[in-house]
Design a protein around this motif. Structure first.
Motif, PDB file in Angstrom:
ATOM      1  N   LEU A 145      51.737  55.241  -1.033  1.00 39.94           N
ATOM      2  CA  LEU A 145      53.077  54.750  -1.348  1.00 39.94           C
ATOM      3  C   LEU A 145      54.078  55.894  -1.401  1.00 39.94           C
ATOM      4  N   SER A 146      53.670  57.069  -0.974  1.00 33.00           N
ATOM      5  CA  SER A 146      54.520  58.253  -1.037  1.00 33.00           C
ATOM      6  C   SER A 146      55.867  58.016  -0.372  1.00 33.00           C
ATOM      7  N   ALA A 147      56.895  58.638  -0.977  1.00 35.16           N
ATOM      8  CA  ALA A 147      58.273  58.583  -0.480  1.00 35.16           C
ATOM      9  C   ALA A 147      58.861  57.180  -0.542  1.00 35.16           C
ATOM     10  N   ASN A 148      58.341  56.345  -1.413  1.00 37.81           N
ATOM     11  CA  ASN A 148      58.920  55.027  -1.692  1.00 37.81           C
ATOM     12  C   ASN A 148      59.364  55.045  -3.152  1.00 37.81           C
ATOM     13  N   GLU A 149      60.615  54.758  -3.384  1.00 38.23           N
ATOM     14  CA  GLU A 149      61.148  54.787  -4.750  1.00 38.23           C
ATOM     15  C   GLU A 149      60.670  53.560  -5.516  1.00 38.23           C
ATOM     16  N   ILE A 150      59.419  53.595  -5.966  1.00 36.10           N
ATOM     17  CA  ILE A 150      58.886  52.439  -6.691  1.00 36.10           C
ATOM     18  C   ILE A 150      59.337  52.440  -8.148  1.00 36.10           C
ATOM     19  N   GLY A 151      59.634  53.621  -8.684  1.00 40.08           N
ATOM     20  CA  GLY A 151      60.133  53.732 -10.051  1.00 40.08           C
ATOM     21  C   GLY A 151      59.236  53.083 -11.087  1.00 40.08           C
ATOM     22  N   PHE A 152      59.817  52.817 -12.260  1.00 41.10           N
ATOM     23  CA  PHE A 152      59.056  52.274 -13.377  1.00 41.10           C
ATOM     24  C   PHE A 152      58.542  50.861 -13.076  1.00 41.10           C
ATOM     25  N   ALA A 153      59.398  50.016 -12.522  1.00 40.73           N
ATOM     26  CA  ALA A 153      58.991  48.624 -12.238  1.00 40.73           C
ATOM     27  C   ALA A 153      57.799  48.586 -11.281  1.00 40.73           C
ATOM     28  N   GLY A 154      57.816  49.440 -10.269  1.00 34.26           N
ATOM     29  CA  GLY A 154      56.713  49.487  -9.322  1.00 34.26           C
ATOM     30  C   GLY A 154      55.416  49.951  -9.967  1.00 34.26           C
ATOM     31  N   VAL A 155      55.532  50.889 -10.904  1.00 31.93           N
ATOM     32  CA  VAL A 155      54.344  51.389 -11.596  1.00 31.93           C
ATOM     33  C   VAL A 155      53.761  50.299 -12.493  1.00 31.93           C
ATOM     34  N   VAL A 156      54.613  49.478 -13.100  1.00 31.12           N
ATOM     35  CA  VAL A 156      54.127  48.379 -13.940  1.00 31.12           C
ATOM     36  C   VAL A 156      53.302  47.409 -13.087  1.00 31.12           C
ATOM     37  N   TYR A 157      53.793  47.060 -11.904  1.00 32.55           N
ATOM     38  CA  TYR A 157      53.032  46.191 -10.996  1.00 32.55           C
ATOM     39  C   TYR A 157      51.734  46.870 -10.553  1.00 32.55           C
ATOM     40  N   LEU A 158      51.833  48.150 -10.270  1.00 33.73           N
ATOM     41  CA  LEU A 158      50.661  48.907  -9.842  1.00 33.73           C
ATOM     42  C   LEU A 158      49.607  48.943 -10.954  1.00 33.73           C
ATOM     43  N   ARG A 159      50.054  49.054 -12.187  1.00 34.80           N
ATOM     44  CA  ARG A 159      49.111  49.038 -13.323  1.00 34.80           C
ATOM     45  C   ARG A 159      48.340  47.722 -13.343  1.00 34.80           C
ATOM     46  N   GLU A 160      49.023  46.608 -13.119  1.00 36.30           N
ATOM     47  CA  GLU A 160      48.355  45.303 -13.091  1.00 36.30           C
ATOM     48  C   GLU A 160      47.293  45.263 -11.995  1.00 36.30           C
ATOM     49  N   VAL A 161      47.646  45.781 -10.828  1.00 39.47           N
ATOM     50  CA  VAL A 161      46.703  45.795  -9.711  1.00 39.47           C
ATOM     51  C   VAL A 161      45.499  46.664 -10.036  1.00 39.47           C
ATOM     52  N   LEU A 162      45.749  47.853 -10.592  1.00 38.17           N
ATOM     53  CA  LEU A 162      44.656  48.779 -10.909  1.00 38.17           C
ATOM     54  C   LEU A 162      43.731  48.233 -11.993  1.00 38.17           C
ATOM     55  N   SER A 163      44.248  47.372 -12.862  1.00 42.45           N
ATOM     56  CA  SER A 163      43.414  46.850 -13.941  1.00 42.45           C
ATOM     57  C   SER A 163      42.367  45.863 -13.437  1.00 42.45           C
ATOM     58  N   ILE A 164      42.576  45.296 -12.232  1.00 39.99           N
ATOM     59  CA  ILE A 164      41.612  44.334 -11.700  1.00 39.99           C
ATOM     60  C   ILE A 164      40.998  44.753 -10.374  1.00 39.99           C
ATOM     61  N   ASN A 165      41.604  45.739  -9.716  1.00 37.70           N
ATOM     62  CA  ASN A 165      41.124  46.134  -8.389  1.00 37.70           C
ATOM     63  C   ASN A 165      39.838  46.935  -8.504  1.00 37.70           C
ATOM     64  N   ASN A 166      38.846  46.528  -7.733  1.00 33.19           N
ATOM     65  CA  ASN A 166      37.536  47.165  -7.792  1.00 33.19           C
ATOM     66  C   ASN A 166      37.280  48.071  -6.590  1.00 33.19           C
ATOM     67  N   HIS A 167      38.237  48.175  -5.682  1.00 34.45           N
ATOM     68  CA  HIS A 167      37.993  48.891  -4.431  1.00 34.45           C
ATOM     69  C   HIS A 167      38.855  50.134  -4.243  1.00 34.45           C
ATOM     70  N   LEU A 168      40.072  50.130  -4.777  1.00 28.99           N
ATOM     71  CA  LEU A 168      40.998  51.230  -4.530  1.00 28.99           C
ATOM     72  C   LEU A 168      40.430  52.536  -5.072  1.00 28.99           C
ATOM     73  N   GLN A 169      40.291  53.525  -4.191  1.00 28.49           N
ATOM     74  CA  GLN A 169      39.723  54.811  -4.588  1.00 28.49           C
ATOM     75  C   GLN A 169      40.713  55.968  -4.462  1.00 28.49           C
ATOM     76  N   HIS A 170      41.684  55.843  -3.582  1.00 26.73           N
ATOM     77  CA  HIS A 170      42.627  56.931  -3.333  1.00 26.73           C
ATOM     78  C   HIS A 170      44.047  56.370  -3.366  1.00 26.73           C
ATOM     79  N   LEU A 171      44.884  56.980  -4.199  1.00 22.09           N
ATOM     80  CA  LEU A 171      46.262  56.513  -4.381  1.00 22.09           C
ATOM     81  C   LEU A 171      47.204  57.701  -4.263  1.00 22.09           C
ATOM     82  N   SER A 172      48.182  57.571  -3.380  1.00 26.12           N
ATOM     83  CA  SER A 172      49.159  58.634  -3.194  1.00 26.12           C
ATOM     84  C   SER A 172      50.530  58.122  -3.634  1.00 26.12           C
TER      85      SER A 172
END
Length: 144
Positions: free
Chosen positions: A9-36
């Motif tokens: 997701l590099s160079a995308n202005e996801i800001g705080f709101a994007g991180v909140v959504y990302l936190r939800e995804v990470l709390s249930i995602n069993n496959h994601l291993q590398h995050l940029s």
């Protein structure tokens, strides 16, 4: 079935709101291993959301192995270190869990399973019901 395991997701202005959504995804995602997340406008409060996500990932079978947070100037160094430390702790725990599992599999030790799903498939009048009744400790029913 493999899920998404690398997310850039590099160079995308996801800001705080994007991180909140990302936190939800990470709390249930069993496959994601590398995050940029380089140059994503992540603030320190967003970084703390990521730290919570790392702590929540302890419950998952798999988890992040790498996270890139460079060039987010509002993200404090202390928070970055906390995220990295939590991720490394998760990896150590998962490695230890794997070692314990392999030791149990390779030993003669017996462990109660406590439950399992079992499905009997076959032609009619082949004895499926009688077998299930027998496994449950019920008497044979000749009329069944």
């Amino acid at each position: 079935n493999q899920g998404l395991n690398i997310l850039h997701l590099s160079a995308n202005e996801i800001g705080f709101a994007g991180v909140v959504y990302l936190r939800e995804v990470l709390s249930i995602n069993n496959h994601l291993q590398h995050l940029s997340l380089k140059r994503c406008g992540i603030t320190d409060s967003g970084g703390k959301q990521l730290l919570l996500a790392m702590k929540e990932q302890k419950k998952l079978r798999n988890g992040l192995r790498t996270i890139k947070l460079q060039k987010n100037p509002e993200l404090e160094h202390k928070t970055k270190e906390g995220i990295t430390k939590a991720m490394l702790e998760n990896l150590k725990k998962k490695k230890k869990d794997k070692q314990v599992f392999l030791e149990i599999i390779n030993s003669d030790k017996k462990i109660a399973w406590n439950r399992a799903r079992l499905m009997f498939v076959g032609q009619g009048r082949a004895g499926k019901t009688a077998t299930v009744r027998s496994l449950l400790g019920k008497p044979f029913d000749a009329n069944g």
